[in-house]
Design a protein around this motif. Structure first.
Motif, PDB file in Angstrom:
ATOM      1  N   LEU A 112      22.053  70.433 -54.331  1.00 34.38           N
ATOM      2  CA  LEU A 112      20.933  69.639 -54.794  1.00 34.38           C
ATOM      3  C   LEU A 112      21.247  69.115 -56.190  1.00 34.38           C
ATOM      4  CD1 LEU A 112      18.041  68.917 -53.792  1.00 34.38           C
ATOM      5  CD2 LEU A 112      17.245  70.777 -55.232  1.00 34.38           C
ATOM      6  N   THR A 113      21.102  67.800 -56.383  1.00 36.47           N
ATOM      7  CA  THR A 113      21.373  67.201 -57.684  1.00 36.47           C
ATOM      8  C   THR A 113      20.157  67.381 -58.592  1.00 36.47           C
ATOM      9  OG1 THR A 113      20.534  65.047 -57.032  1.00 36.47           O
ATOM     10  CG2 THR A 113      22.872  65.462 -56.633  1.00 36.47           C
ATOM     11  N   ARG A 121      23.490  66.473 -51.586  1.00 38.61           N
ATOM     12  CA  ARG A 121      24.881  66.022 -51.466  1.00 38.61           C
ATOM     13  C   ARG A 121      25.632  66.956 -50.528  1.00 38.61           C
ATOM     14  NH1 ARG A 121      26.484  61.384 -53.740  1.00 38.61           N
ATOM     15  NH2 ARG A 121      28.227  62.209 -54.864  1.00 38.61           N
ATOM     16  N   ARG A 122      26.643  66.424 -49.831  1.00 32.05           N
ATOM     17  CA  ARG A 122      27.485  67.209 -48.943  1.00 32.05           C
ATOM     18  C   ARG A 122      28.920  66.722 -49.068  1.00 32.05           C
ATOM     19  NH1 ARG A 122      29.339  64.034 -45.018  1.00 32.05           N
ATOM     20  NH2 ARG A 122      28.108  62.242 -44.403  1.00 32.05           N
ATOM     21  N   MET A 123      29.853  67.527 -48.583  1.00 35.45           N
ATOM     22  CA  MET A 123      31.251  67.123 -48.602  1.00 35.45           C
ATOM     23  C   MET A 123      31.497  66.064 -47.522  1.00 35.45           C
ATOM     24  SD  MET A 123      32.946  68.424 -51.019  1.00 35.45           S
ATOM     25  CE  MET A 123      34.617  68.099 -50.543  1.00 35.45           C
ATOM     26  N   GLU A 143      26.050  61.469 -50.171  1.00 33.51           N
ATOM     27  CA  GLU A 143      24.650  61.812 -50.022  1.00 33.51           C
ATOM     28  C   GLU A 143      24.337  62.082 -48.552  1.00 33.51           C
ATOM     29  OE1 GLU A 143      20.321  60.012 -51.359  1.00 33.51           O
ATOM     30  OE2 GLU A 143      22.160  59.072 -52.056  1.00 33.51           O
ATOM     31  N   VAL A 144      23.452  63.021 -48.300  1.00 36.66           N
ATOM     32  CA  VAL A 144      23.030  63.358 -46.942  1.00 36.66           C
ATOM     33  C   VAL A 144      22.212  62.194 -46.401  1.00 36.66           C
ATOM     34  CG1 VAL A 144      21.656  64.970 -45.560  1.00 36.66           C
ATOM     35  CG2 VAL A 144      23.045  65.816 -47.435  1.00 36.66           C
ATOM     36  N   ALA A 159      18.346  60.669 -41.886  1.00 39.91           N
ATOM     37  CA  ALA A 159      18.000  61.347 -40.640  1.00 39.91           C
ATOM     38  C   ALA A 159      18.146  62.863 -40.757  1.00 39.91           C
ATOM     39  CB  ALA A 159      18.883  60.830 -39.515  1.00 39.91           C
ATOM     40  N   ASP A 160      19.088  63.325 -41.579  1.00 40.96           N
ATOM     41  CA  ASP A 160      19.358  64.760 -41.715  1.00 40.96           C
ATOM     42  C   ASP A 160      18.670  65.395 -42.919  1.00 40.96           C
ATOM     43  OD1 ASP A 160      21.044  64.609 -39.507  1.00 40.96           O
ATOM     44  OD2 ASP A 160      22.759  64.077 -40.754  1.00 40.96           O
ATOM     45  N   ARG A 161      18.102  64.589 -43.787  1.00 45.99           N
ATOM     46  CA  ARG A 161      17.554  65.099 -45.048  1.00 45.99           C
ATOM     47  C   ARG A 161      16.411  66.093 -44.845  1.00 45.99           C
ATOM     48  NH1 ARG A 161      16.615  60.149 -47.895  1.00 45.99           N
ATOM     49  NH2 ARG A 161      18.836  59.941 -47.773  1.00 45.99           N
ATOM     50  N   LYS A 162      15.514  65.800 -43.919  1.00 47.22           N
ATOM     51  CA  LYS A 162      14.347  66.661 -43.696  1.00 47.22           C
ATOM     52  C   LYS A 162      14.768  68.034 -43.192  1.00 47.22           C
ATOM     53  CE  LYS A 162       9.945  66.826 -41.265  1.00 47.22           C
ATOM     54  NZ  LYS A 162       9.063  66.155 -40.291  1.00 47.22           N
ATOM     55  N   SER A 163      15.677  68.079 -42.227  1.00 47.63           N
ATOM     56  CA  SER A 163      16.105  69.368 -41.668  1.00 47.63           C
ATOM     57  C   SER A 163      16.929  70.160 -42.667  1.00 47.63           C
ATOM     58  CB  SER A 163      16.885  69.143 -40.373  1.00 47.63           C
ATOM     59  OG  SER A 163      18.020  68.336 -40.603  1.00 47.63           O
TER      60      SER A 163
END
Length: 70
Positions: free
Chosen positions: A16-17, A23-25, A55-56, A59-63
């Protein structure tokens, strides 16, 4: 009601920034490196470009936030 535990797999994969972004690899980094000891596919330039954080997606941010307990 019990406390929600952070998903141990998610905390290793997401950061988390300071502004609240996730953020993800970059995907596609684990294999395909064209080095002398590992004769596989993929150029050094391609492998190096996959090294950064991205950045994530929306669509995947909520989960992902739910797994982190945010």
């Amino acid at each position: 009601m019990p406390k929600m535990k952070t998903h141990s797999g998610a905390k290793k994969r997401y950061k988390l920034t300071g502004t609240g972004k996730l953020r993800r690899m970059q995907a596609g980094r684990k294999s395909g490196a064209a080095f002398a000891s590992a004769p596989t596919t993929g150029s050094r330039n391609k492998h190096r470009l996959k090294g950064g954080m991205v950045e994530v997606s929306a669509a995947d941010r909520k989960s992902a936030k739910k797994l982190l307990g945010l």
